[in-house]
Design an enzyme around this catalytic site. Structure first.
Site, PDB file in Angstrom:
ATOM      1  N   ARG A 257       0.839  -1.211   0.000  1.00  0.00           N
ATOM      2  CA  ARG A 257       0.000   0.000   0.000  1.00  0.00           C
ATOM      3  C   ARG A 257       0.876   1.264   0.000  1.00  0.00           C
ATOM      4  NH1 ARG A 257      -0.871  -0.607   6.229  1.00  0.00           N
ATOM      5  NH2 ARG A 257      -0.199   1.493   6.800  1.00  0.00           N
TER       6      ARG A 257
ATOM      7  N   SER B  84      13.058  10.516   4.712  1.00  0.00           N
ATOM      8  CA  SER B  84      12.020  11.551   4.658  1.00  0.00           C
ATOM      9  C   SER B  84      12.704  12.910   4.779  1.00  0.00           C
ATOM     10  CB  SER B  84      11.057  11.372   5.837  1.00  0.00           C
ATOM     11  OG  SER B  84      10.342  12.568   6.068  1.00  0.00           O
TER      12      SER B  84
ATOM     13  N   TYR C 199      10.369  10.088  14.808  1.00  0.00           N
ATOM     14  CA  TYR C 199      10.336   9.874  13.350  1.00  0.00           C
ATOM     15  C   TYR C 199      11.558  10.532  12.691  1.00  0.00           C
ATOM     16  CZ  TYR C 199       8.379   9.735   8.586  1.00  0.00           C
ATOM     17  OH  TYR C 199       8.171   9.505   7.238  1.00  0.00           O
TER      18      TYR C 199
HETATM   19  P1  NAD Z   1       1.828   3.745   4.642  1.00  0.00           P
HETATM   20  O1  NAD Z   1       1.406   3.846   6.059  1.00  0.00           O
HETATM   21  O2  NAD Z   1       0.796   3.764   3.576  1.00  0.00           O
HETATM   22  O3  NAD Z   1       2.766   2.485   4.416  1.00  0.00           O
HETATM   23  C1  NAD Z   1       3.686   2.054   5.356  1.00  0.00           C
HETATM   24  C2  NAD Z   1       4.061   0.623   5.032  1.00  0.00           C
HETATM   25  O4  NAD Z   1       4.978   0.154   6.033  1.00  0.00           O
HETATM   26  C3  NAD Z   1       2.854  -0.308   5.050  1.00  0.00           C
HETATM   27  O5  NAD Z   1       2.852  -1.114   3.894  1.00  0.00           O
HETATM   28  C4  NAD Z   1       3.077  -1.162   6.281  1.00  0.00           C
HETATM   29  O6  NAD Z   1       2.613  -2.494   6.138  1.00  0.00           O
HETATM   30  C5  NAD Z   1       4.595  -1.144   6.396  1.00  0.00           C
HETATM   31  N1  NAD Z   1       5.029  -1.491   7.759  1.00  0.00           N
HETATM   32  C6  NAD Z   1       4.706  -0.861   8.911  1.00  0.00           C
HETATM   33  N2  NAD Z   1       5.237  -1.526   9.957  1.00  0.00           N
HETATM   34  C7  NAD Z   1       5.919  -2.588   9.445  1.00  0.00           C
HETATM   35  C8  NAD Z   1       6.660  -3.645  10.023  1.00  0.00           C
HETATM   36  N3  NAD Z   1       6.841  -3.760  11.339  1.00  0.00           N
HETATM   37  N4  NAD Z   1       7.206  -4.588   9.192  1.00  0.00           N
HETATM   38  C9  NAD Z   1       7.021  -4.493   7.867  1.00  0.00           C
HETATM   39  N5  NAD Z   1       6.322  -3.516   7.255  1.00  0.00           N
HETATM   40  C10 NAD Z   1       5.770  -2.570   8.049  1.00  0.00           C
HETATM   41  O7  NAD Z   1       2.830   4.979   4.450  1.00  0.00           O
HETATM   42  P2  NAD Z   1       3.618   5.536   3.162  1.00  0.00           P
HETATM   43  O8  NAD Z   1       3.343   6.979   3.128  1.00  0.00           O
HETATM   44  O9  NAD Z   1       3.372   4.723   1.980  1.00  0.00           O
HETATM   45  O10 NAD Z   1       5.119   5.346   3.697  1.00  0.00           O
HETATM   46  C11 NAD Z   1       6.093   4.558   3.059  1.00  0.00           C
HETATM   47  C12 NAD Z   1       7.457   5.071   3.459  1.00  0.00           C
HETATM   48  O11 NAD Z   1       7.627   6.412   2.985  1.00  0.00           O
HETATM   49  C13 NAD Z   1       7.669   5.136   4.969  1.00  0.00           C
HETATM   50  O12 NAD Z   1       8.984   4.733   5.280  1.00  0.00           O
HETATM   51  C14 NAD Z   1       7.477   6.607   5.286  1.00  0.00           C
HETATM   52  O13 NAD Z   1       8.146   6.998   6.454  1.00  0.00           O
HETATM   53  C15 NAD Z   1       8.053   7.242   4.035  1.00  0.00           C
HETATM   54  N6  NAD Z   1       7.629   8.616   3.815  1.00  0.00           N
HETATM   55  C16 NAD Z   1       6.299   8.891   3.573  1.00  0.00           C
HETATM   56  C17 NAD Z   1       5.936  10.220   3.361  1.00  0.00           C
HETATM   57  C18 NAD Z   1       4.494  10.616   3.074  1.00  0.00           C
HETATM   58  O14 NAD Z   1       4.222  11.822   3.036  1.00  0.00           O
HETATM   59  N7  NAD Z   1       3.585   9.704   2.847  1.00  0.00           N
HETATM   60  C19 NAD Z   1       6.898  11.238   3.401  1.00  0.00           C
HETATM   61  C20 NAD Z   1       8.213  10.896   3.655  1.00  0.00           C
HETATM   62  C21 NAD Z   1       8.569   9.585   3.856  1.00  0.00           C
END
Ligand code: NAD
Length: 246
Positions: free
Chosen positions: A16, A143, A156
């Site tokens: 996702r 990030s 974070y």
């Molecule tokens: P999301 O919450 O949609 O997805 C997070 C994913 O991490 C999920 O698929 C979940 O199953 C997985 N996850 C969580 N705990 C886990 C565990 N213990 N073992 C294995 N998998 C695990 O969030 P996203 O926005 O798609 O985030 C993905 C990455 O991008 C993350 O590392 C997040 O920090 C980074 N990020 C996101 C943003 C944003 O604005 N969305 C910005 C900067 C960085």
């Protein structure tokens, strides 16, 4: 844009959000993708359904990256199935925001465990295998918060800054083995992770972004594919920001 035929890619948290976009981009580029998820069975089933045309190239595995034993077993599973892989994308990540004085001890550890320790575990086992191959690409999803470190995100931001240091250090250790290690640093990307942002804060952040919009997961995926490509052979230990100019 890039050809990944014949390559196997591991994407953690790949069913996702940003991970899903990354997994799907690799599938479209001809790769076999081992997509991992931790607990969300519904998202895993949805991923399978959405990508049924790539069923032969998709392997969905349950994996909690915070569990050393599970990570070890996961890499053994790849080995015993006669498989190997070329690319690891450490995308799994969580947020548990609160001002530091009020932060629960468990919220500190949970965030560090998934975002930083989980990446360490994955890299530790991946590197052993990639070194034998003398080729590999590791991409860690950090990030822009590693730089901005907003109030309420001490756990974070610290975990994401730690990822930059881990990336730089590891890139030097494995450079002579044909393995590159890089970071992607997204800004605000539309996914579940930032769904809970209050409207007022959303507007404040939007005003700060030079491109005046949040990014799409696909825009992050494109940059991951570049770093994972053979063409990115002279890029290692670097951070690629995908933030609309923040
Ligand atoms: P999301 O919450 O949609 O997805 C997070 C994913 O991490 C999920 O698929 C979940 O199953 C997985 N996850 C969580 N705990 C886990 C565990 N213990 N073992 C294995 N998998 C695990 O969030 P996203 O926005 O798609 O985030 C993905 C990455 O991008 C993350 O590392 C997040 O920090 C980074 N990020 C996101 C943003 C944003 O604005 N969305 C910005 C900067 C960085």
């Amino acid at each position: 844009m890039y050809d990944f035929k014949g390559q196997t890619i591991i994407v953690t948290g790949g069913t996702r959000g940003i991970g899903k976009a990354i997994s799907e981009s690799f599938l479209k580029a001809g790769a076999k993708v081992i997509v991992t998820y931790s607990t969300n069975e519904a998202a895993a089933a949805q991923f399978k359904q959405d990508n049924s045309q790539f069923a032969e190239n998709t392997d969905i595995q349950k994996l909690d990256v915070t569990k050393y034993d599970e990570v070890e077993k996961f890499f053994k599973y790849i080995d015993t199935n006669g498989g190997s892989f070329e690319v690891l994308v450490n995308n799994a990540g969580i947020r548990k925001d609160s001002i530091l004085a009020m932060m629960k001890e468990s919220d500190w550890h949970d965030v560090m465990n998934v975002n930083l320790t989980g990446t360490f575990y994955m890299c530790k086992f991946a590197v052993m295998s990639l070194m034998r191959k003398r080729y590999g690409r590791i991409i860690n999803v950090s990030s822009v918060m590693e730089r901005y470190a907003f109030a309420g995100q001490a756990n974070y931001a610290a975990s994401k800054a730690g990822l930059i240091a881990l990336t730089k250090s590891l890139s030097k250790e494995v450079a002579t083995r044909g393995i590159t290690v890089n970071c992607i640093s997204p800004g605000f990307i539309v996914t579940e992770l930032i769904q809970d942002l209050p409207d007022k804060l959303r507007e404040t952040y939007l005003a700060r972004i030079p491109l005046k919009r949040f990014g799409d997961a696909e825009e992050v995926a494109t940059c991951v594919l570049f770093l994972a490509s053979k063409e990115a052979s002279y890029v290692t230990g670097s951070i690629l920001e995908v933030s609309g100019g923040l």
